[in-house]
Design a protein around this motif. Structure first.
Motif, PDB file in Angstrom:
ATOM      1  N   LYS A  75      10.982 -13.753  72.646  1.00 16.70           N
ATOM      2  CA  LYS A  75      11.877 -13.622  73.800  1.00 16.70           C
ATOM      3  C   LYS A  75      13.218 -13.049  73.396  1.00 16.70           C
ATOM      4  CE  LYS A  75       9.776 -17.346  76.441  1.00 16.70           C
ATOM      5  NZ  LYS A  75       9.708 -18.817  76.313  1.00 16.70           N
ATOM      6  N   GLY A  76      13.332 -12.672  72.134  1.00 22.01           N
ATOM      7  CA  GLY A  76      14.577 -12.058  71.665  1.00 22.01           C
ATOM      8  C   GLY A  76      14.330 -10.605  71.302  1.00 22.01           C
ATOM      9  N   PHE A  77      15.178 -10.055  70.409  1.00 20.96           N
ATOM     10  CA  PHE A  77      14.974  -8.667  70.001  1.00 20.96           C
ATOM     11  C   PHE A  77      15.686  -8.416  68.680  1.00 20.96           C
ATOM     12  CE2 PHE A  77      19.042  -8.612  72.200  1.00 20.96           C
ATOM     13  CZ  PHE A  77      19.820  -7.748  71.429  1.00 20.96           C
ATOM     14  N   PHE A  78      15.316  -7.358  68.028  1.00 19.02           N
ATOM     15  CA  PHE A  78      16.214  -6.836  66.994  1.00 19.02           C
ATOM     16  C   PHE A  78      16.397  -5.347  67.205  1.00 19.02           C
ATOM     17  CE2 PHE A  78      12.103  -6.733  64.744  1.00 19.02           C
ATOM     18  CZ  PHE A  78      12.129  -5.529  64.062  1.00 19.02           C
ATOM     19  N   LEU A  79      17.496  -4.872  66.612  1.00 21.93           N
ATOM     20  CA  LEU A  79      17.892  -3.485  66.823  1.00 21.93           C
ATOM     21  C   LEU A  79      18.051  -2.879  65.445  1.00 21.93           C
ATOM     22  CD1 LEU A  79      19.027  -1.468  69.045  1.00 21.93           C
ATOM     23  CD2 LEU A  79      21.278  -2.234  68.316  1.00 21.93           C
ATOM     24  N   LEU A  80      17.244  -1.885  65.124  1.00 21.71           N
ATOM     25  CA  LEU A  80      17.400  -1.328  63.783  1.00 21.71           C
ATOM     26  C   LEU A  80      17.961   0.082  63.801  1.00 21.71           C
ATOM     27  CD1 LEU A  80      14.943   0.773  62.933  1.00 21.71           C
ATOM     28  CD2 LEU A  80      13.683  -1.325  62.596  1.00 21.71           C
ATOM     29  N   HIS A  81      18.634   0.405  62.743  1.00 22.55           N
ATOM     30  CA  HIS A  81      19.188   1.745  62.595  1.00 22.55           C
ATOM     31  C   HIS A  81      18.136   2.597  61.893  1.00 22.55           C
ATOM     32  CE1 HIS A  81      21.615   5.070  61.005  1.00 22.55           C
ATOM     33  NE2 HIS A  81      22.384   4.848  62.048  1.00 22.55           N
ATOM     34  N   GLN A  82      17.677   3.650  62.542  1.00 21.45           N
ATOM     35  CA  GLN A  82      16.494   4.359  62.026  1.00 21.45           C
ATOM     36  C   GLN A  82      16.685   4.955  60.636  1.00 21.45           C
ATOM     37  OE1 GLN A  82      16.221   6.815  65.529  1.00 21.45           O
ATOM     38  NE2 GLN A  82      16.794   8.700  64.430  1.00 21.45           N
ATOM     39  N   GLN A  83      17.871   5.491  60.364  1.00 19.15           N
ATOM     40  CA  GLN A  83      18.069   6.125  59.060  1.00 19.15           C
ATOM     41  C   GLN A  83      18.220   5.080  57.947  1.00 19.15           C
ATOM     42  OE1 GLN A  83      21.021   9.224  59.018  1.00 19.15           O
ATOM     43  NE2 GLN A  83      20.997   9.421  56.799  1.00 19.15           N
ATOM     44  N   ASN A  84      19.071   4.076  58.206  1.00 23.89           N
ATOM     45  CA  ASN A  84      19.263   3.041  57.180  1.00 23.89           C
ATOM     46  C   ASN A  84      17.940   2.347  56.882  1.00 23.89           C
ATOM     47  OD1 ASN A  84      21.858   3.788  57.558  1.00 23.89           O
ATOM     48  ND2 ASN A  84      22.598   1.805  58.299  1.00 23.89           N
ATOM     49  N   ALA A  85      17.213   2.015  57.949  1.00 28.30           N
ATOM     50  CA  ALA A  85      15.964   1.279  57.764  1.00 28.30           C
ATOM     51  C   ALA A  85      14.941   2.133  57.006  1.00 28.30           C
ATOM     52  CB  ALA A  85      15.399   0.858  59.121  1.00 28.30           C
ATOM     53  N   HIS A  86      14.891   3.404  57.327  1.00 28.63           N
ATOM     54  CA  HIS A  86      13.916   4.249  56.645  1.00 28.63           C
ATOM     55  C   HIS A  86      14.292   4.431  55.177  1.00 28.63           C
ATOM     56  CE1 HIS A  86      11.381   8.183  56.442  1.00 28.63           C
ATOM     57  NE2 HIS A  86      10.702   7.127  56.027  1.00 28.63           N
ATOM     58  N   GLU A  87      15.588   4.512  54.895  1.00 28.13           N
ATOM     59  CA  GLU A  87      16.021   4.578  53.491  1.00 28.13           C
ATOM     60  C   GLU A  87      15.509   3.367  52.728  1.00 28.13           C
ATOM     61  OE1 GLU A  87      20.200   5.140  52.599  1.00 28.13           O
ATOM     62  OE2 GLU A  87      20.295   6.812  54.006  1.00 28.13           O
ATOM     63  N   SER A  88      15.600   2.215  53.354  1.00 28.07           N
ATOM     64  CA  SER A  88      15.129   0.983  52.701  1.00 28.07           C
ATOM     65  C   SER A  88      13.628   1.034  52.452  1.00 28.07           C
ATOM     66  CB  SER A  88      15.432  -0.230  53.566  1.00 28.07           C
ATOM     67  OG  SER A  88      16.789  -0.525  53.485  1.00 28.07           O
ATOM     68  N   VAL A  89      12.895   1.528  53.446  1.00 32.15           N
ATOM     69  CA  VAL A  89      11.440   1.602  53.319  1.00 32.15           C
ATOM     70  C   VAL A  89      11.071   2.505  52.138  1.00 32.15           C
ATOM     71  CG1 VAL A  89       9.367   2.516  54.434  1.00 32.15           C
ATOM     72  CG2 VAL A  89      10.980   1.120  55.746  1.00 32.15           C
ATOM     73  N   LEU A  90      11.717   3.665  52.092  1.00 34.31           N
ATOM     74  CA  LEU A  90      11.403   4.615  51.013  1.00 34.31           C
ATOM     75  C   LEU A  90      11.819   4.058  49.658  1.00 34.31           C
ATOM     76  CD1 LEU A  90      12.610   7.877  52.775  1.00 34.31           C
ATOM     77  CD2 LEU A  90      10.245   7.320  52.140  1.00 34.31           C
ATOM     78  N   TYR A  91      12.991   3.441  49.626  1.00 29.32           N
ATOM     79  CA  TYR A  91      13.513   2.901  48.382  1.00 29.32           C
ATOM     80  C   TYR A  91      12.548   1.864  47.793  1.00 29.32           C
ATOM     81  CZ  TYR A  91      16.676   0.254  45.354  1.00 29.32           C
ATOM     82  OH  TYR A  91      17.239  -0.404  44.289  1.00 29.32           O
ATOM     83  N   GLN A  92      12.045   0.978  48.660  1.00 28.41           N
ATOM     84  CA  GLN A  92      11.108  -0.040  48.168  1.00 28.41           C
ATOM     85  C   GLN A  92       9.832   0.598  47.665  1.00 28.41           C
ATOM     86  OE1 GLN A  92      10.302  -3.562  50.036  1.00 28.41           O
ATOM     87  NE2 GLN A  92      12.463  -4.107  50.309  1.00 28.41           N
ATOM     88  N   ARG A  93       9.438   1.638  48.343  1.00 28.11           N
ATOM     89  CA  ARG A  93       8.234   2.334  47.952  1.00 28.11           C
ATOM     90  C   ARG A  93       8.429   2.937  46.557  1.00 28.11           C
ATOM     91  NH1 ARG A  93       6.085   7.486  50.509  1.00 28.11           N
ATOM     92  NH2 ARG A  93       3.911   7.419  49.853  1.00 28.11           N
ATOM     93  N   PHE A  94       9.572   3.556  46.339  1.00 29.30           N
ATOM     94  CA  PHE A  94       9.859   4.167  45.038  1.00 29.30           C
ATOM     95  C   PHE A  94       9.937   3.117  43.934  1.00 29.30           C
ATOM     96  CE2 PHE A  94      12.290   7.674  47.489  1.00 29.30           C
ATOM     97  CZ  PHE A  94      11.088   8.278  47.802  1.00 29.30           C
ATOM     98  N   ARG A  95      10.557   1.984  44.271  1.00 29.35           N
ATOM     99  CA  ARG A  95      10.701   0.910  43.268  1.00 29.35           C
ATOM    100  C   ARG A  95       9.361   0.418  42.772  1.00 29.35           C
ATOM    101  NH1 ARG A  95      15.494  -2.599  43.030  1.00 29.35           N
ATOM    102  NH2 ARG A  95      14.118  -3.818  41.722  1.00 29.35           N
ATOM    103  N   ASN A  96       8.383   0.413  43.678  1.00 32.40           N
ATOM    104  CA  ASN A  96       7.076  -0.128  43.319  1.00 32.40           C
ATOM    105  C   ASN A  96       6.228   0.844  42.515  1.00 32.40           C
ATOM    106  OD1 ASN A  96       7.489  -2.594  44.472  1.00 32.40           O
ATOM    107  ND2 ASN A  96       6.856  -1.888  46.508  1.00 32.40           N
TER     108      ASN A  96
END
Ligand code: ADP
Ligand code: MG
Length: 601
Positions: free
Chosen positions: A432-453
């Motif tokens: 019943k709530g929400f979150f709001l993500l910033h598309q560029q920051n969030a995607h940077e995080s996704v890619l960064y984690q991918r690279f780390r692994n």
């Protein structure tokens, strides 16, 4: 009172801060001695050896010994005196400073003498002085810099980073003295072999053959100052800074202010985020300079900065306008420029066709199309990233129970009702709530984690390019790239060193669309350098950060619901990290309890 040797060492530290400072001083001395052949030899990025060999006028036996004596700094006895030195400049202090913080061997011979002189100095003391049979000229070897000042030694950066500083100093001296043959050998490998020539030839030798037909000559003589040199044609502008040099009275200076003047002259001719090559010499009466120069002597104050700015801007504009031949280009001409010969001459069919075939015209006529192509390319890249086989093509309600690594509300995310706001944020209903993500920051995080692994067993798959792209970099960037290749391989980029500062890109990550690889690599290097001031980051870490910045979807990009679903899903899978690798917030979130509380329900 400061003990002598302490005063000496501190003063020396002001002059010789790193191997590159010694390189600069020794090269300048060689050129002051009238040499027309100068060789720079270094080992371990100058930490164990910096040697300069010249064919200049040499020194007499007495002069050789005197060369290491302190002049101005012998008067230093109080800490306050050191601050005086900062503003006084350091004439006659370079060799004395080097002798205070390194082991030095000098060999020198004047043409008129039958024998030369050999001298060894350590801790400012002459250990050996004897006659020796040596060729005309001077060789000074500085060994084990800061061997007696461990704190300073520890302060030195990694070899690639110190080497980069040395390359920079070498390039500056090489540009200011094209009439001098210069060779630069690092760890037994010749990095530069620069034949004597004119400035244009020197620029081409240093920055690459592609400038051979792409230099615009700048020449403007006035009563107040003269400006001469070259700028790269607009189509050579690159995403990376660098290859931009100002010299005042043949001395290299840094000037963000004058840089701005040149960028203004290029305005509208090149994309906003790119930089042209320039090597420009300003000659003017030294009385028009403020004498309070910075100790490193790279900053300078003009008596009247605004005048120099205006001259610089118009000199470059003038040069570009002459080169463009035709006045039909869509940039506003200065009233002064409109009066110019090239602009005033009537248009003839020959002039017209010359203008149309000029690369400048092509840049113009393709500019708008290039934008279109670029944004479409990015969109494709974005799509292909999320349509890659490993991500589920359309996550439906039943597929959303993802493994959370973060203690975050397990409430169901409503993937069917994602809303993009302002082309930058994605509103994600959750329970019943929400979150709001910033598309560029969030995607940077996704890619960064991918690279780390990524590791040897678990690499990012590559796709072979149909036509391997060869990129030619500046020598400094090429050194950096060489260091990065093994880690870039793990991330799906297959690069091969082609020698002569060029690299062949054989393959790119499988989920990247082909196209604009050159731009990606250049941006990546630029980002990498941006992080290089942070010494605490390993080079891997810097690579991950720069590549994730580089590949991330930009804010401002309109996303299809499919793309939003994929990003949100990947972000959840990454454990909803709260910050991007560059330290920005990724999202904010409100639970239903928080919302009720806020609204008093
Ligand atoms: P500066 O260059 O400011 O005079 P340095 O400490 O750099 O001070 O050099 C001291 C002196 O040593 C110079 O003035 C010059 O006379 C002599 N010298 C240094 N390097 C060379 C060289 N490569 N060839 C001939 N003379 C040199
Ligand atoms: Mg000197």
């Amino acid at each position: 009172m400061l003990p002598d040797h302490i005063a000496n060492q501190i003063a020396a530290g002001e002059v010789i801060q790193r191997p590159a400072s010694a390189v600069k001083e020794l090269l300048e001395n060689a050129i002051d001695a009238g040499a027309d052949e100068v060789r720079l030899i270094i080992k371990d990025a100058g930490k164990s050896l910096v040697q300069v060999v010249d064919n200049g006028k040499g020194m007499s036996e007495t002069d050789a010994r005197m060369a290491f004596e302190r002049h101005a700094t012998s008067k230093i006895s109080r800490i306050e005196d050191l601050f005086q030195i900062r503003t006084m400049g350091f004439r006659g202090e370079a060799l004395a400073s080097i002798a205070a913080v390194a082991q030095v061997e000098l060999k020198t011979k004047r043409r008129e003498d039958t024998a030369g002189t050999y001298i060894e100095v350590e801790n400012s003391k002459v250990l050996v002085q004897e006659p020796a049979g040596i060729p005309d000229g001077t060789s000074i070897a500085m060994k084990n810099l800061f061997f007696n000042v461990p704190a300073r030694r520890n302060f030195l950066k990694s070899n690639p980073s110190e080497l980069k500083h040395i390359v920079e100093e070498f390039i500056r001296v090489a540009l200011a003295n094209p009439q001098v043959f210069l060779s630069f050998i690092s760890n037994g490998q010749e990095l530069y072999h620069l034949e004597k020539g004119n400035l244009k030839q020197r620029i081409i030798q240093l920055f690459g053959n592609n400038y051979s037909t792409r230099l615009v000559s700048v020449q403007e003589d006035t009563d107040y100052l003269n400006i001469r040199g070259f700028v790269g044609k607009p189509d050579t502008a690159r995403k990376t800074r660098g290859d931009q040099y100002f010299f005042v009275n043949n001395r290299y200076i840094k000037s963000p202010y004058l840089h701005h003047a040149v960028m203004r002259a290029f305005e509208q001719l090149i994309p906003a985020d790119s930089f042209p090559m320039y090597t420009l010499f300003i000659d003017l009466d030294p009385a028009r300079l403020d004498i309070n120069v910075h100790p490193t002597k790279q900053e300078i104050k003009f008596e009247d900065e605004k005048i120099v700015y205006a001259f610089m801007q118009s000199a470059v504009k003038h040069a570009l306008a002459q080169f463009s031949v035709s006045p039909t280009l869509d940039f506003e001409l200065d009233p002064t420029i409109e009066k110019l010969d090239a602009v005033q001459k009537p248009r003839t069919p020959e002039r017209e066709s010359a203008a149309v075939s000029s690369s400048l015209f092509k840049t113009f006529s393709q500019r708008n199309q290039a934008h279109l192509i670029e944004s479409e390319g990015e969109l494709k890249h974005w799509r292909s990233f999320f349509e890659a086989p490993e991500t589920s093509p359309t996550p439906s309600q039943s597929e959303i129970s993802l493994p959370f690594k973060h203690p975050i509300s397990q409430d169901a995310v409503d993937f069917e009702n994602l809303v993009q706001i302002g082309d930058a944020y994605i509103l994600v209903p959750r329970g019943k709530g929400f979150f709001l993500l910033h598309q560029q920051n969030a995607h940077e995080s996704v890619l960064y984690q991918r690279f780390r692994n990524v590791n040897n067993e678990n690499r990012i798959p590559s796709q072979q390019s149909m036509f391997p792209l060869v990129v030619e970099l500046s020598p400094a960037d090429a050194l950096l790239m060489g260091e990065l290749i093994p880690d870039m391989m793990l991330l799906g980029y297959q690069l091969e060193d082609f020698g002569k500062n060029s690299f062949a890109l054989q393959a790119i990550p499988a989920d990247l669309q082909e196209g604009n690889e050159k731009g990606v690599l250049e941006n990546m290097l630029e980002q990498f350098k941006h992080f290089s001031s942070d010494i605490n980051l390993t080079s891997r870490e810097k690579l991950w950060r720069s590549l994730s910045c580089q590949q991330a979807i930009r804010a401002g990009k309109k996303l299809e619901s499919q793309e939003m679903r994929s990003l949100v899903s990947a972000f959840l899978e990454a454990g909803m990290p709260s910050q991007s690798p560059s330290g920005r917030s990724n999202f904010l979130s409100y639970t239903s309890t928080e919302l009720d509380k806020y609204f008093g329900r």
